[in-house]
Motif scaffolding. Sequence first.
Motif, PDB file in Angstrom:
ATOM      1  N   LEU A 264       0.831  -1.204   0.000  1.00 23.88           N
ATOM      2  CA  LEU A 264       0.000   0.000   0.000  1.00 23.88           C
ATOM      3  C   LEU A 264       0.867   1.257   0.000  1.00 23.88           C
ATOM      4  O   LEU A 264       0.642   2.192  -0.777  1.00 23.88           O
ATOM      5  N   PHE A 265       1.896   1.275   0.844  1.00 21.14           N
ATOM      6  CA  PHE A 265       2.782   2.438   0.916  1.00 21.14           C
ATOM      7  C   PHE A 265       3.618   2.567  -0.355  1.00 21.14           C
ATOM      8  O   PHE A 265       3.834   3.678  -0.849  1.00 21.14           O
ATOM      9  N   ARG A 266       4.081   1.449  -0.887  1.00 21.62           N
ATOM     10  CA  ARG A 266       4.878   1.499  -2.113  1.00 21.62           C
ATOM     11  C   ARG A 266       4.047   2.023  -3.274  1.00 21.62           C
ATOM     12  O   ARG A 266       4.520   2.821  -4.090  1.00 21.62           O
ATOM     13  N   ARG A 267       2.802   1.587  -3.339  1.00 20.55           N
ATOM     14  CA  ARG A 267       1.945   1.971  -4.461  1.00 20.55           C
ATOM     15  C   ARG A 267       1.603   3.447  -4.448  1.00 20.55           C
ATOM     16  O   ARG A 267       1.683   4.133  -5.472  1.00 20.55           O
ATOM     17  N   LEU A 269       2.792   5.962  -2.022  1.00 25.70           N
ATOM     18  CA  LEU A 269       3.761   6.935  -1.502  1.00 25.70           C
ATOM     19  C   LEU A 269       5.193   6.654  -1.950  1.00 25.70           C
ATOM     20  O   LEU A 269       6.102   7.412  -1.599  1.00 25.70           O
ATOM     21  N   ASN A 270       5.388   5.572  -2.675  1.00 22.20           N
ATOM     22  CA  ASN A 270       6.695   5.240  -3.237  1.00 22.20           C
ATOM     23  C   ASN A 270       7.776   5.106  -2.167  1.00 22.20           C
ATOM     24  O   ASN A 270       8.932   5.471  -2.380  1.00 22.20           O
ATOM     25  N   ARG A 271       7.403   4.584  -1.042  1.00 26.57           N
ATOM     26  CA  ARG A 271       8.351   4.315   0.034  1.00 26.57           C
ATOM     27  C   ARG A 271       7.728   3.312   0.997  1.00 26.57           C
ATOM     28  O   ARG A 271       6.512   3.091   0.984  1.00 26.57           O
ATOM     29  N   SER A 272       8.551   2.733   1.836  1.00 26.00           N
ATOM     30  CA  SER A 272       8.060   1.747   2.794  1.00 26.00           C
ATOM     31  C   SER A 272       7.400   2.447   3.983  1.00 26.00           C
ATOM     32  O   SER A 272       7.664   3.630   4.234  1.00 26.00           O
ATOM     33  N   MET A 278       9.906   7.157   9.577  1.00 25.19           N
ATOM     34  CA  MET A 278      11.172   7.808   9.924  1.00 25.19           C
ATOM     35  C   MET A 278      11.151   9.283   9.515  1.00 25.19           C
ATOM     36  O   MET A 278      11.626  10.155  10.255  1.00 25.19           O
ATOM     37  N   GLU A 279      10.600   9.573   8.352  1.00 23.60           N
ATOM     38  CA  GLU A 279      10.524  10.967   7.898  1.00 23.60           C
ATOM     39  C   GLU A 279       9.658  11.812   8.832  1.00 23.60           C
ATOM     40  O   GLU A 279       9.980  12.969   9.117  1.00 23.60           O
ATOM     41  N   LEU A 280       8.562  11.243   9.301  1.00 19.32           N
ATOM     42  CA  LEU A 280       7.711  11.959  10.253  1.00 19.32           C
ATOM     43  C   LEU A 280       8.481  12.278  11.534  1.00 19.32           C
ATOM     44  O   LEU A 280       8.417  13.400  12.061  1.00 19.32           O
ATOM     45  N   ARG A 281       9.201  11.292  12.045  1.00 16.55           N
ATOM     46  CA  ARG A 281       9.944  11.468  13.293  1.00 16.55           C
ATOM     47  C   ARG A 281      11.066  12.486  13.127  1.00 16.55           C
ATOM     48  O   ARG A 281      11.291  13.336  14.008  1.00 16.55           O
ATOM     49  N   LEU A 282      11.760  12.429  11.999  1.00 20.53           N
ATOM     50  CA  LEU A 282      12.848  13.372  11.774  1.00 20.53           C
ATOM     51  C   LEU A 282      12.332  14.784  11.534  1.00 20.53           C
ATOM     52  O   LEU A 282      12.983  15.768  11.911  1.00 20.53           O
ATOM     53  N   GLN A 283      11.158  14.914  10.918  1.00 14.87           N
ATOM     54  CA  GLN A 283      10.567  16.235  10.732  1.00 14.87           C
ATOM     55  C   GLN A 283      10.246  16.867  12.088  1.00 14.87           C
ATOM     56  O   GLN A 283      10.512  18.052  12.318  1.00 14.87           O
ATOM     57  N   LYS A 284       9.678  16.070  12.998  1.00 16.56           N
ATOM     58  CA  LYS A 284       9.413  16.596  14.337  1.00 16.56           C
ATOM     59  C   LYS A 284      10.716  16.966  15.035  1.00 16.56           C
ATOM     60  O   LYS A 284      10.800  18.003  15.701  1.00 16.56           O
ATOM     61  N   SER A 341       6.507  14.809   3.674  1.00 16.25           N
ATOM     62  CA  SER A 341       6.512  14.997   5.119  1.00 16.25           C
ATOM     63  C   SER A 341       5.280  15.764   5.537  1.00 16.25           C
ATOM     64  O   SER A 341       4.785  16.639   4.821  1.00 16.25           O
ATOM     65  N   VAL A 342       4.778  15.452   6.744  1.00 20.14           N
ATOM     66  CA  VAL A 342       3.594  16.141   7.245  1.00 20.14           C
ATOM     67  C   VAL A 342       3.845  16.634   8.649  1.00 20.14           C
ATOM     68  O   VAL A 342       4.818  16.294   9.265  1.00 20.14           O
TER      69      VAL A 342
END
Length: 342
Positions: A264-267, A269-272, A278-284, A341-342
């Motif tokens: 679902l994520f690959r289809r 959002l093109n990422r796992s 990890m991107e969410l956590r690093l953005q915070k 990122s959100v």
Amino acid sequence: MTPPRQRATTAETAAPPRHFVFLLLDQFTLLSFAGAVEPLRIANRMAGRTLYTWALAGEAGKDGFSTCSNGATFRLDMGLEEVARDDTLLVCGGIDVQKATTRAVLNWLRREARRGVTIGGLCTASWSLARAGLLDGRRATIHWENIDGFSEEFEEVNLTKSVFVIDGNRLSTAGGTSSIDLMLKLIAADHGEDLANLVADQLIYSAIRTDRDSQRLSVPTRIGVRHPKLAQVIQMMEAAIEEPVSPAELADDVGMSTRQLERLFRRYLNRSPKRYYMELRLQKARNLLMQTDMSVINVALACGFASPSHFSKCYRAQYNTTPYRERGTQGAPGPALPRLSV
């Protein structure tokens, strides 16, 4: 029924114009300020009389200037002087609000609050009110980009994600066009819904929001994908940054297998799922580094990293710099944020 002009004349003799004082902090956001003052001007025009007056205040004093974040300057009407007790004082914040909130500003806000003046913060200026201690035990809101840092620094404030908040004689908005919603609410309370709707029509503002509306777009709208289970998983991720949940648990909670979640994520959002999380956590983490004085170790813990070295390694891979160097470049333009990122 009383003719409209007669009603206006009666109201005019009954109540003087309501006066607003706009404190323009250095690098304030023009959109938030304009969104607050323009509804007042239009209300006067629609009513055919002066319902509202306003003045611009700043540390530079009368005939000094204040500069907003886009470089435009405004001549001030007054300095940090005592205002009338029935005035409404609105602080206009923007970029680097911590630096713009000087000791003189804090002392002025505290003094006016002790006198019972209604005080509000537009955009990031809720930080100024909180720093002055004016939001302790109160509900408030602030621009979504500043929520992480604000929540860590002011635990005594009941922070919401609403477009605007009115809690007694304390007002706050989330920035952008939310100032319009707040002012329409005040105009309706002062002079009725009909006038507020006339003002909204003049602004071509067809969707008036309330204090129950969220300031951010829904997850499906933000990511451009309308898949209910994907949106549900992302919401769960956003709610569990400090203690991350495994992809297997996330998948189980929405009734699918881990492999189905991966697809679902690959289809879409093109990422796992792991990469997106990890991107969410690093953005915070980046928000906390740029907006607070928290130590790098505490930032790591707040974003679910048990090891500072692992945090630093992941941060460097994402932003091409270390957390320590990021902390040292506050105020400088940062690297581009990931598109999703959100």
